[in-house]
Design a protein around this motif. Structure first.
Motif, PDB file in Angstrom:
ATOM      1  N   LEU A  48      45.797  36.938  46.313  1.00 10.79           N
ATOM      2  CA  LEU A  48      44.453  37.142  45.788  1.00 10.79           C
ATOM      3  C   LEU A  48      44.089  36.084  44.769  1.00 10.79           C
ATOM      4  CD1 LEU A  48      43.670  40.837  44.914  1.00 10.79           C
ATOM      5  CD2 LEU A  48      42.185  39.129  45.969  1.00 10.79           C
ATOM      6  N   MET A  49      45.003  35.956  43.799  1.00 10.56           N
ATOM      7  CA  MET A  49      44.802  35.007  42.727  1.00 10.56           C
ATOM      8  C   MET A  49      44.616  33.608  43.300  1.00 10.56           C
ATOM      9  SD  MET A  49      47.543  34.469  39.781  1.00 10.56           S
ATOM     10  CE  MET A  49      46.914  35.744  38.714  1.00 10.56           C
ATOM     11  N   GLY A  50      45.541  33.288  44.185  1.00  7.21           N
ATOM     12  CA  GLY A  50      45.502  31.977  44.820  1.00  7.21           C
ATOM     13  C   GLY A  50      44.196  31.756  45.531  1.00  7.21           C
ATOM     14  N   LYS A  51      43.736  32.811  46.184  1.00  9.94           N
ATOM     15  CA  LYS A  51      42.527  32.661  46.966  1.00  9.94           C
ATOM     16  C   LYS A  51      41.374  32.223  46.061  1.00  9.94           C
ATOM     17  CE  LYS A  51      41.065  36.247  48.360  1.00  9.94           C
ATOM     18  NZ  LYS A  51      40.264  37.406  48.508  1.00  9.94           N
ATOM     19  N   GLU A  52      41.260  32.915  44.930  1.00  5.17           N
ATOM     20  CA  GLU A  52      40.156  32.564  44.037  1.00  5.17           C
ATOM     21  C   GLU A  52      40.310  31.160  43.485  1.00  5.17           C
ATOM     22  OE1 GLU A  52      39.918  37.182  42.741  1.00  5.17           O
ATOM     23  OE2 GLU A  52      40.102  35.677  41.163  1.00  5.17           O
ATOM     24  N   ALA A  53      41.538  30.897  43.009  1.00  4.21           N
ATOM     25  CA  ALA A  53      41.766  29.576  42.425  1.00  4.21           C
ATOM     26  C   ALA A  53      41.525  28.491  43.467  1.00  4.21           C
ATOM     27  CB  ALA A  53      43.188  29.491  41.876  1.00  4.21           C
ATOM     28  N   MET A  54      42.037  28.730  44.667  1.00 11.46           N
ATOM     29  CA  MET A  54      41.918  27.697  45.678  1.00 11.46           C
ATOM     30  C   MET A  54      40.480  27.561  46.156  1.00 11.46           C
ATOM     31  SD  MET A  54      44.810  26.312  45.758  1.00 11.46           S
ATOM     32  CE  MET A  54      45.009  25.304  47.227  1.00 11.46           C
TER      33      MET A  54
END
Lengths: 462, 462
Positions: free
Chosen positions: A69-75
């Motif tokens: 999830l976190m990665g998705k937003e950051a990416m």
């Protein structure tokens, strides 16, 4: 694997949102025509990845996990800043090409690397043996890099007309890392990076990811046009990135006169320069003019070199040359990001340069490149002469081909790929005109290069 | 600091241009009402930054160039974000220690590395010879790293209770690079990185440089306290960084029970975990409990391992284990920053792990560390027993010493340094209490370790 890929793509597409149930095991088994046990194995892996969870009474639902999830937003943000600078479609083409470059089934007109046939295997083995015989216990290297390697690079540069002391040299893991360090350590967000248009740099996202914009300037057969630099640094935070020798993708060699004009214009605009000179040693006809850096009396130029193009990218050894204070800062930053480059690689690189083995090797590389270039030019003439034209590169790996306006490069790229030939459409380098593609004569075997060019000719013809 | 800021602002304003002389030392001393020695210290720092230079007969003049100017502003921001998280003074102590660690004249109670005497030189030579004999032409490695190395790491982890496929493993240039990639690729600016206080991470600036804050949580002899994690992730963007095994600098080994509590608490808070497990193999008495990662059923844990502590930091080889989607993203990011780690280093590392040589080596490292720890504990007892106490570490390199409250560690650090002994004051790890320092029993020769501890004892006594 098919089940996993199917479900992952549904989730990453956003088709199946968090909390939504996925099809039952029975249904999946039927869909893929497999046993339920196979479905269960696939679901187990997805669960281990945190993408789905079994919820009693509800079956299996999409959960996602905190990192994903976190990665998705950051990416997503990452992706945003990338797409600001570059056409979205060309980035996905770059992705496709990067993946396809490791497909040995394809004819590689794409790869900007020396052929494995040119790799100096016996000499590399010999040097590794020598390094191992003289080995001492090793740990972290100095922040600027192994002292013997910096000494060797200093001598190497002196032979190319540049007098710099080892303390003005930072060893990096390839020229790309140098750009990464410059982007995070020296440039400001919102700064404009001026560059030749087209440029290889457009196919990377190193500057855009760090919040800079690419700003393409016109070039001609002598290189970047100095007039274009006028008043390009009003706020004092911009920079010029240039590949003066055997420019990628055009192959253009900047003339000596043009180099002097560029240096002068940049001094006038107070525009610092990143000189990417990784192709210098790959001259075919005559040595290129001296680097911009040798004409720089104000510490205006940061100079990049590398062993990736001329020896092997697998060593991950390049260098950055500049004013000592700047080098010290970037060294500090490099320590903060990876504590320096591999000591083994640095020792091996030092041995290559200091033993003279590199000079012998590069001689034979030039011979091989000359042969390859000349033969490939003949293939081009034979199979594409009616449909396209090109300049003869005086060095480097690449020929930039211009297709006649009645044909479309985008379509050709797709069809060539489908018929097993990989080439690089100019769009990924931000060619203003959609008629260009780049081919490399350095990588694949000669018979395959002819095969590839012949297929392209047939595709154009049809 | 005031003098430095004053002069820097004059230069960056453009008030003092290149070549212009700055006020004399006498004048500056008067302006700021300080001793001349303070002025000299400030000027030294500006000189090191390349902003001013002493010119015989002309005094100190502004030098500078475009890159330096540009860098100064960028680095000022950089410095700002660093100083937000960490006390300015402790960062300059870190700098001082980093520099002093390469001074072989000093007795190194500081260095967190294995002694060169423990370096497996003959075996390393043998493996390099083997790698060179089996060498094939090599270029860029796959984005996630050399397949044989990932296979070997997968087996290595399986022997430590963790089942992960090679596709969930990313090879990195040491654990620090993994943190750098996580900071730029996964975390958001303004996110809180929870961590044990004290922690080694406080002496780095990897997260602060990328805009995250460090948020220290209490620990005891069983490790981080799980209660402290309550409601620590309200906005869903924070992360926990922990060193459960042989924590740096305290040496604490988190109990199995505590590990289960931490995993549960983090699941509850949906707080993802970075588990830094680089000391795992350096157990002295008994193997540590299983990694947090083995208790993680939701892909919540990113796991870091490395060869830097147990074999050699010069290889620059570590690994990051996590959900495949996250690993793929970070692999992409690694390609964008350095096109992968050295192929030679990866091949050598793969051979170490897959040949069994690593297992043999690490056995002897453990034996050596046991011996060193026990002897150094005796030295401590003999020379500092009256003035300090410490826990016995069950593994790793470090003993954390607590000085009795009537003595001051800051002063001791200075005096020890002046008398040729380097130790690490707890302040650089954000120890809440100023009575701690860290010594390493792994690096220097035993007689020098005793000499160093004896000198410390004498300094305390006097």
């Amino acid at each position: 694997m098919q089940i996993i890929i199917y479900i992952k793509s549904k989730i990453s597409n956003g088709e199946w949102t968090i909390g939504s149930p996925i099809p039952s095991q029975r249904m999946l088994a039927k869909m893929f025509n497999v046993n339920r046990s196979t479905v269960i194995t696939a679901l187990d892996e997805l669960m281990a990845d945190g993408l789905v969870t079994g919820i009693p009474g509800k079956g299996t639902v999409v959960t996602n996990n905190t990192w994903t999830l976190m990665g998705k937003e950051a990416m997503a943000n990452w992706g945003d800043s990338v797409s600001k600078g570059i056409h979205e479609a060309s980035m996905s083409t770059v992705q496709k090409i990067n993946d396809a470059e490791s497909d040995s089934g394809l004819i590689q007109l794409s790869k900007g690397e020396l052929s494995p046939n040119i790799f100096p295997l016996e000499q590399m083995k010999l040097i590794m043996r020598e390094v191992s015989e003289q080995l001492e216990p090793f740990g972290y290297e100095e922040p600027k890099g192994n002292p013997s390697l910096r000494e060797a690079v200093s001598n190497y540069l002196e032979n190319r007309g540049m007098k710099v002391s080892p303390s003005s040299i930072l060893i990096v893991s390839g020229a790309l890392q140098a750009l990464h360090l410059i982007s995070i350590g020296l440039l400001q967000k919102g700064a404009d990076v001026m560059l030749e248009q087209p440029s290889y740099l457009y196919s990377l996202s190193v500057f855009q990811s760090a919040g800079m914009n690419l700003c393409g300037l016109p070039m001609d057969r002598e290189g970047l046009k100095p007039e274009a630099l006028k008043q390009m640094n009003e706020h004092g935070k911009n920079v010029l990135y240039t590949i003066p020798s055997f420019h990628n993708p055009t192959g253009v060699l900047m003339t000596n006169n043009r180099r002097m004009q560029i240096i002068k214009a940049c001094e006038h605009e107070r525009l610092p320069i990143i000189e990417d000179d990784v192709y210098r040693d790959l001259w075919i006809d005559t040595p290129p003019p001296l680097p911009l850096k040798t004409m720089d009396r104000h510490g205006n130029v940061l100079y990049l070199g590398s062993l990736s193009k001329s020896l092997s990218p697998g060593l991950r050894i390049g260098w950055l040359v500049g004013p000592e204070a700047v080098i010290a800062r970037l060294a500090d930053l490099k320590m903060q990001s990876d504590y320096g480059s591999s000591s083994l690689s640095q020792q091996v690189a030092a041995k290559w340069l200091s033993s003279g083995a590199y000079d012998t090797h590069i001689e034979s590389v030039r011979k091989e490149l000359r042969e390859r270039r000349n033969i490939v030019l003949k293939y081009l003439e034979k199979h594409l002469g009616q449909f396209a034209d090109w300049d003869i590169p005086a060095g480097g790996f690449f020929i930039r081909v211009r297709l006649r306006p009645e044909f479309r490069v985008g379509k050709l790229f797709q069809k060539a790929y489908a018929s097993g030939v990989l080439l690089n459409p100019g769009s990924i380098y931000a060619e203003r005109d959609g008629q260009y593609f780049r081919i490399s004569f350095a990588y694949d075997a000669l018979n395959r290069l002819e095969e590839g060019i012949q297929r392209i000719g047939m595709l154009v013809r049809s």
